[in-house]
Design a protein around this motif. Structure first.
Motif: not given
Length: 484
Positions: A283-294
């Motif tokens: 969950x933590x790194x899913x959010x991290x990837x989404x933020x970085x991608x955005x």
């Protein structure tokens, strides 16, 4: 991974018991739970100071763990898929040096890319091992060094079959990953150990759809900087050991240089951070990837900047890419990465990880919030509008300079030296380090011949505002060279 096991945090639980026991301290540290230093207690908090304790039987001992630290290390090994995991409180520098010194003695060869962190070359200075440098690939459009080509690794092994180990950066500061599985396969076929500097790769073990981790790739050892992307306190790290390594011997090597007064604040942060990632990492790194991608998408819409990602993968020196990395190329807006770095901090109150000649890196984590990402994007837009200049892509188009190794690092570092103005040192053998920090990758290392290209790079880096370190001269105007 045993999820029931991962719910435990032995050091955390032991410290909680210790606090409830209200033990009267007639041992170190001398602040006695903070009572002896009110200003420090007011600043850091009473709870923090009360947990800054020394080793004792109920809390175990980091140099020779037999109870709660031993259990915590075993649980960490389960979390990382390793044979053993050693708690490190001297930073990932100590992890990297522990790896190198566990497999190499004086005169032994170790294959490594030249864009290693200074900690790896420091290990060579201490133990006397001999580097065999594999030049990494270079992306001249971005001005960054890449990973190691498998073909180059095979060539280095063929030319140096007696080498004891290969050290791999995975990922690099910019998020570039080598073909780690294949490098491990090739090395093990020749009975060579594989050591992985995984300082920026904690999330590879806990996120989904990430590049392969060192332990999953079959590497022998890995240095994992838990504090960088894993949520523990600064200076805390893990040293992971695979099946072909004796962790008890590795601990002996670590104990040569690691403090005998292990910080329980650092150790408990490792214990709790490991628990958190084991239970919530996806969950933590899913959010991290989404933020970085955005962030990458929005920055690329600004024009001029280039936040690069998986599209630069080539199946070789850029075999894979870390999707959490927000590495941004700046030269098409007429600014060096370090100039953008300085402007973000000084004019907009934003601290990114580092800036170099061509790029800057922003570390994104689940601790970031959307409005902070928006603030970064808006600030970059304004920097382009207010400070942007003509495209400078043609100037000094790469960060990496092939080294001319004239002497082993240990011999050069401990040789009789003389100090020269840097501009007058061309042709001499360097006796110390010169590097931009961060990231701490040497421009010059002990034993390398100083060339005109190196001098030009140093001067350009200084002009652009890079923070240069490593020389005895604190002003970085003179350099120590080997006396002929």
């Amino acid at each position: 991974m045993n999820i029931l096991l991962q719910q435990k945090a032995p050091i955390h639980e032991a410290l909680q018991r210790h606090k409830l026991n209200r033990v009267v301290p007639f041992d170190v540290p001398g602040h006695k739970g903070g009572r002896g230093n009110k200003e420090l207690t007011d600043f850091l908090g009473e709870k923090c100071l009360k947990l800054d304790v020394n080793s004792m039987k109920p809390l175990d001992n980091l140099t020779h763990p037999v109870s709660v630290i031993k259990e915590a290390e075993e649980i960490a090994a389960d979390a990382f898929g390793a044979k053993a995991a050693l708690f490190i409180v001297n930073g990932t520098t100590a992890s990297v040096q522990g790896m190198v010194m566990s497999v190499c003695k004086a005169g032994d060869k170790i294959i490594m890319p030249r864009n290693v962190h200074r900690s790896a070359i420091n290990a060579l200075v201490v133990c006397g091992a001999v580097p065999v440098y594999v030049n990494p690939g270079v992306n001249k459009n971005l001005g960054i060094p890449l990973g190691m080509s498998v073909i180059e690794v095979e060539k280095a092994i063929k030319e140096n079959p007696e080498a004891k180990a290969i050290l791999v950066n995975n990922p690099t500061y910019y998020g570039i990953c080598s073909n780690l599985r294949e490098i491990v396969r090739v090395a093990h076929r020749h009975n060579i150990k594989v050591l992985v500097d995984e300082a920026h790769g904690t999330h590879f073990y806990f996120g989904e759809n990430m590049p392969v981790s060192a332990m999953a790739a079959g590497a022998d050892m890995a240095a994992v900087s838990m504090h960088k992307t894993g949520g523990s306190l600064t200076q805390s790290s893990f040293l992971l050991c695979g099946e072909g390594v004796n962790p008890d011997y590795v601990r002996q090597i670590i104990n040569l240089t690691q403090t005998t007064s292990g910080s329980y604040l650092l150790m408990v942060s490792l214990d709790i951070a490991r628990k958190n990632l084991s239970l919530k990492g996806k969950e933590i790194f899913k959010k991290t990837v989404e933020l970085a991608k955005y962030a990458r998408g929005e920055i690329n819409k600004l024009g001029g900047y280039y936040a690069f990602a998986e599209e630069i993968m080539d199946g070789d020196t850029t075999y894979d890419f870390d999707p959490t990395k927000l590495s941004v190329h700046t030269r098409k807006v007429g600014l060096a990465g370090v100039e953008v770095y300085d402007l973000l901090r000084d004019e907009y109150g934003i601290q990114v990880e580092f800036g170099d000649i061509s790029n800057f890196l922003a570390i994104v984590s689940a601790g970031d919030r959307e409005f902070e990402i928006e603030r970064l994007i808006a600030s970059l837009s304004e920097i382009k509008r207010l400070y942007g200049k003509d495209d400078i892509s043609g100037m000094l188009d790469h960060e990496y300079i092939n080294p001319d190794v004239a002497m082993i690092p240990q011999k050069a570092f401990y040789s009789v030296k003389k100090s020269l103005p840097i501009q007058d040192s061309i042709g001499e053998i360097c006796g110390e380090f010169v590097m931009c920090y961060p990231p701490g990758i040497p421009i010059l290392a002990p034993g390398e011949r100083i060339t005109e290209e190196v001098i030009q790079y140093i001067q350009y880096a200084k002009e652009k505002g890079s923070f240069l370190t490593g020389t005895e001269d604190m002003n970085v105007e003179n350099i120590n060279v080997v006396l002929r």
